[in-house]
Scaffold this active site. Structure first.
Site, PDB file in Angstrom:
ATOM      1  N   TYR A  53      55.516  50.946  21.569  1.00 36.98           N
ATOM      2  CA  TYR A  53      55.275  52.028  20.360  1.00 36.98           C
ATOM      3  C   TYR A  53      55.494  53.491  21.148  1.00 36.98           C
ATOM      4  CZ  TYR A  53      52.595  47.370  18.358  1.00 36.98           C
ATOM      5  OH  TYR A  53      52.529  47.095  18.423  1.00 36.98           O
ATOM      6  N   SER A 208      50.518  44.662   9.923  1.00 36.21           N
ATOM      7  CA  SER A 208      50.291  44.957   8.694  1.00 36.21           C
ATOM      8  C   SER A 208      50.504  44.223   7.708  1.00 36.21           C
ATOM      9  CB  SER A 208      51.884  45.109   8.256  1.00 36.21           C
ATOM     10  OG  SER A 208      53.283  45.865   9.187  1.00 36.21           O
ATOM     11  N   PRO A 209      48.859  44.474   7.349  1.00 34.17           N
ATOM     12  CA  PRO A 209      48.274  43.508   6.449  1.00 34.17           C
ATOM     13  C   PRO A 209      48.411  44.441   5.476  1.00 34.17           C
ATOM     14  CG  PRO A 209      46.289  44.207   7.639  1.00 34.17           C
ATOM     15  CD  PRO A 209      48.216  44.745   8.602  1.00 34.17           C
ATOM     16  N   LEU A 210      49.002  44.964   5.131  1.00 37.25           N
ATOM     17  CA  LEU A 210      49.401  46.479   3.592  1.00 37.25           C
ATOM     18  C   LEU A 210      50.840  46.180   3.507  1.00 37.25           C
ATOM     19  CD1 LEU A 210      46.046  48.367   4.007  1.00 37.25           C
ATOM     20  CD2 LEU A 210      46.253  46.320   2.727  1.00 37.25           C
ATOM     21  N   ALA A 211      51.074  45.873   4.423  1.00 38.98           N
ATOM     22  CA  ALA A 211      52.850  46.090   4.473  1.00 38.98           C
ATOM     23  C   ALA A 211      53.022  47.159   4.754  1.00 38.98           C
ATOM     24  CB  ALA A 211      53.525  45.617   2.542  1.00 38.98           C
ATOM     25  N   GLY A 212      52.062  48.013   6.086  1.00 39.33           N
ATOM     26  CA  GLY A 212      52.492  49.143   6.538  1.00 39.33           C
ATOM     27  C   GLY A 212      52.514  50.577   5.057  1.00 39.33           C
ATOM     28  N   GLY A 213      51.537  50.070   3.908  1.00 44.43           N
ATOM     29  CA  GLY A 213      50.683  50.984   3.549  1.00 44.43           C
ATOM     30  C   GLY A 213      52.410  50.794   2.204  1.00 44.43           C
ATOM     31  N   PHE A 216      50.889  50.532  -1.701  1.00 43.81           N
ATOM     32  CA  PHE A 216      50.488  51.421  -2.637  1.00 43.81           C
ATOM     33  C   PHE A 216      51.474  52.315  -2.948  1.00 43.81           C
ATOM     34  CE2 PHE A 216      47.692  49.679   0.603  1.00 43.81           C
ATOM     35  CZ  PHE A 216      46.472  49.391   0.410  1.00 43.81           C
TER      36      PHE A 216
HETATM   37  P1  NAP Z   1      48.737  48.442   7.886  1.00 46.85           P
HETATM   38  O1  NAP Z   1      47.219  48.124   7.701  1.00 46.85           O
HETATM   39  O2  NAP Z   1      49.474  46.934   6.824  1.00 46.85           O
HETATM   40  O3  NAP Z   1      49.300  49.545   6.796  1.00 46.85           O
HETATM   41  C1  NAP Z   1      48.847  50.752   8.062  1.00 46.85           C
HETATM   42  C2  NAP Z   1      49.693  51.855   7.263  1.00 46.85           C
HETATM   43  O4  NAP Z   1      49.179  52.061   6.136  1.00 46.85           O
HETATM   44  C3  NAP Z   1      48.726  52.880   7.443  1.00 46.85           C
HETATM   45  O5  NAP Z   1      49.820  54.179   7.568  1.00 46.85           O
HETATM   46  C4  NAP Z   1      48.066  53.473   6.107  1.00 46.85           C
HETATM   47  O6  NAP Z   1      47.943  54.809   6.528  1.00 46.85           O
HETATM   48  C5  NAP Z   1      48.944  53.248   5.431  1.00 46.85           C
HETATM   49  N1  NAP Z   1      47.426  52.428   3.550  1.00 46.85           N
HETATM   50  C6  NAP Z   1      46.270  51.903   4.331  1.00 46.85           C
HETATM   51  N2  NAP Z   1      45.582  51.802   3.564  1.00 46.85           N
HETATM   52  C7  NAP Z   1      46.625  52.608   2.031  1.00 46.85           C
HETATM   53  C8  NAP Z   1      45.908  53.072   0.846  1.00 46.85           C
HETATM   54  N3  NAP Z   1      45.304  53.031   0.196  1.00 46.85           N
HETATM   55  N4  NAP Z   1      47.318  53.617   0.177  1.00 46.85           N
HETATM   56  C9  NAP Z   1      48.070  54.823   1.372  1.00 46.85           C
HETATM   57  N5  NAP Z   1      48.561  54.047   2.091  1.00 46.85           N
HETATM   58  C10 NAP Z   1      47.017  53.152   2.626  1.00 46.85           C
HETATM   59  O7  NAP Z   1      48.855  47.861   9.177  1.00 46.85           O
HETATM   60  P2  NAP Z   1      50.407  49.091  10.082  1.00 46.85           P
HETATM   61  O8  NAP Z   1      49.989  49.792  10.411  1.00 46.85           O
HETATM   62  O9  NAP Z   1      51.488  47.996   9.576  1.00 46.85           O
HETATM   63  O10 NAP Z   1      50.607  47.548  11.049  1.00 46.85           O
HETATM   64  C11 NAP Z   1      48.893  47.403  11.874  1.00 46.85           C
HETATM   65  C12 NAP Z   1      48.736  47.025  13.790  1.00 46.85           C
HETATM   66  O11 NAP Z   1      49.838  45.890  13.576  1.00 46.85           O
HETATM   67  C13 NAP Z   1      50.119  47.973  14.413  1.00 46.85           C
HETATM   68  O12 NAP Z   1      49.193  48.864  14.278  1.00 46.85           O
HETATM   69  C14 NAP Z   1      49.929  47.138  15.205  1.00 46.85           C
HETATM   70  O13 NAP Z   1      49.324  47.608  16.281  1.00 46.85           O
HETATM   71  C15 NAP Z   1      50.566  45.904  14.953  1.00 46.85           C
HETATM   72  N6  NAP Z   1      51.707  45.557  14.498  1.00 46.85           N
HETATM   73  C16 NAP Z   1      52.511  44.530  15.473  1.00 46.85           C
HETATM   74  C17 NAP Z   1      53.536  44.269  15.431  1.00 46.85           C
HETATM   75  C18 NAP Z   1      54.516  43.347  15.649  1.00 46.85           C
HETATM   76  O14 NAP Z   1      55.432  42.922  15.900  1.00 46.85           O
HETATM   77  N7  NAP Z   1      53.433  42.525  16.592  1.00 46.85           N
HETATM   78  C19 NAP Z   1      54.371  45.227  13.976  1.00 46.85           C
HETATM   79  C20 NAP Z   1      53.756  46.061  13.532  1.00 46.85           C
HETATM   80  C21 NAP Z   1      53.041  46.599  13.699  1.00 46.85           C
HETATM   81  P3  NAP Z   1      46.746  56.054   6.366  1.00 46.85           P
HETATM   82  O15 NAP Z   1      46.321  56.058   8.426  1.00 46.85           O
HETATM   83  O16 NAP Z   1      46.832  57.029   5.796  1.00 46.85           O
HETATM   84  O17 NAP Z   1      45.264  55.034   6.093  1.00 46.85           O
END
Ligand code: NAP
Length: 296
Positions: A53, A208-213, A216
């Site tokens: 990361y 990525s429960p919210l598909a990484g944002g 939206f």
């Molecule tokens: P996510 O919660 O699906 O996406 C987060 C992103 O969505 C952030 O950029 C956030 O922006 C945005 N977001 C959230 N709510 C929103 C809304 N209402 N409107 C617009 N944008 C919104 O999760 P993720 O960050 O993709 O992944 C979560 C964690 O999973 C990572 O931090 C990492 O630890 C782990 N991960 C693991 C792997 C693997 O291969 N094992 C791969 C990817 C990720 P804001 O910050 O502005 O709220």
């Protein structure tokens, strides 16, 4: 906060905080320590990172926050991962995997140094290395446990065949598979991984429960999914993201979603989902909403 027991030695919070995007947050060490303390105050005690990361920067930033407030490390379960590397070839970055004994041993020691800690609570093989020697990797993971450098070990993004193969070499010691799942991603339903984890009583962590944002965004598949999710959110009088987390938490596998936000109000949506009771048919409405999955 609800917790999942991954083994006799380790439990995690049902909502996990992710730090993948940390290098873009522009937090000082003090601000990051404050954010971490706010997570802990909410019962979100499991923190997820990885050596790749930010090209190791995220682990370093977390380590600086642990130094700033040395009480934090003792109050959390710290998760990191290894296995993904980038080489510059002909001036261009080339990503590849290395899960060999020597590399895993070296990577773990380097992560501990960056994170300013003596041990990790959970160490994962980050991706489905096609050149995986399960016996070599298992030997490294077992050695790290024996040396007290990691408490438990698991994998991420493994399909059922790879999971079984490494778990066989580990005498069944893998405690999780960290996998992607959200209303527009069903890879691990279609592979049978979800059924296998449910049968084996292994709790997955969900990235990525919210598909990484992207959920939206104006992406057509996401718009279809969000139309239904918004409708169900109105029925329950909550924010649509609360419904997405409730949908993940509803599944009998006992999944722990990893939030990626740096905004506490958005982390609170995940926590709020623990109190939302979806109707059984609502789970299926969301399952079918993007059009990717058919209910026959
Ligand atoms: P996510 O919660 O699906 O996406 C987060 C992103 O969505 C952030 O950029 C956030 O922006 C945005 N977001 C959230 N709510 C929103 C809304 N209402 N409107 C617009 N944008 C919104 O999760 P993720 O960050 O993709 O992944 C979560 C964690 O999973 C990572 O931090 C990492 O630890 C782990 N991960 C693991 C792997 C693997 O291969 N094992 C791969 C990817 C990720 P804001 O910050 O502005 O709220």
């Amino acid at each position: 906060m609800k917790r999942y027991q991954l083994s006799d030695a380790l439990s995690i919070s049902a909502i996990v905080q992710g730090f993948w995007r940390l290098d873009g947050w522009n937090f000082s060490a003090g601000e990051l320590a404050d954010f971490m303390n706010a997570c802990i105050d909410r019962g979100v005690t499991t923190f997820d990172t990885a050596e790749i990361y930010g090209g190791t920067v995220c682990e370093t930033l977390m380590g600086e926050a642990f130094k700033k407030d040395p009480t934090i490390r003792k109050r959390i379960e710290l998760v990191s991962k290894t296995g993904i590397f980038v080489e510059t070839i002909n001036g261009k970055p080339f990503g590849y995997y290395n899960t060999s004994y020597d590399r895993v041993m070296q990577s773990c020691r380097e992560s501990l140094k960056r994170l300013n800690t003596d041990s990790l609570d959970l160490y994962l093989i980050h991706r489905e290395d096609p050149c995986l020697d399960v016996w070599e990797t298992a030997r490294a993971l077992q050695q790290l446990k024996k040396d007290g450098l990691v408490r438990e070990v698991g994998v991420s993004n493994f399909d059922p065949f790879k999971f079984d193969a490494l778990n066989k070499a580990m005498d069944g010691a893998l405690v999780t598979n960290q996998i992607e799942w959200n209303p527009v991603c069903f890879e691990h339903f279609n592979s049978g991984m979800m059924d296998q984890l449910t049968a084996d009583k292994i709790h997955p962590m969900i990235w990525s429960p919210l598909a990484g944002g992207r959920l939206f965004s104006d992406d057509a598949t996401c718009v279809s999914a969000m139309k239904k999710i918004g409708e169900i959110a109105d029925r329950h009088g909550v924010d649509p993201s609360v419904i997405v987390y409730a949908w993940i938490l509803y599944h009998p596998v006992g999944a722990a979603p990893i939030t990626g936000t740096n905004k506490l109000a958005r982390l609170d949506h995940a926590i709020q989902a623990l109190d939302v009771k979806l109707a059984h048919h609502e789970w299926f409405e969301i399952y079918a909403a993007s059009g990717q999955q058919k209910i026959r």
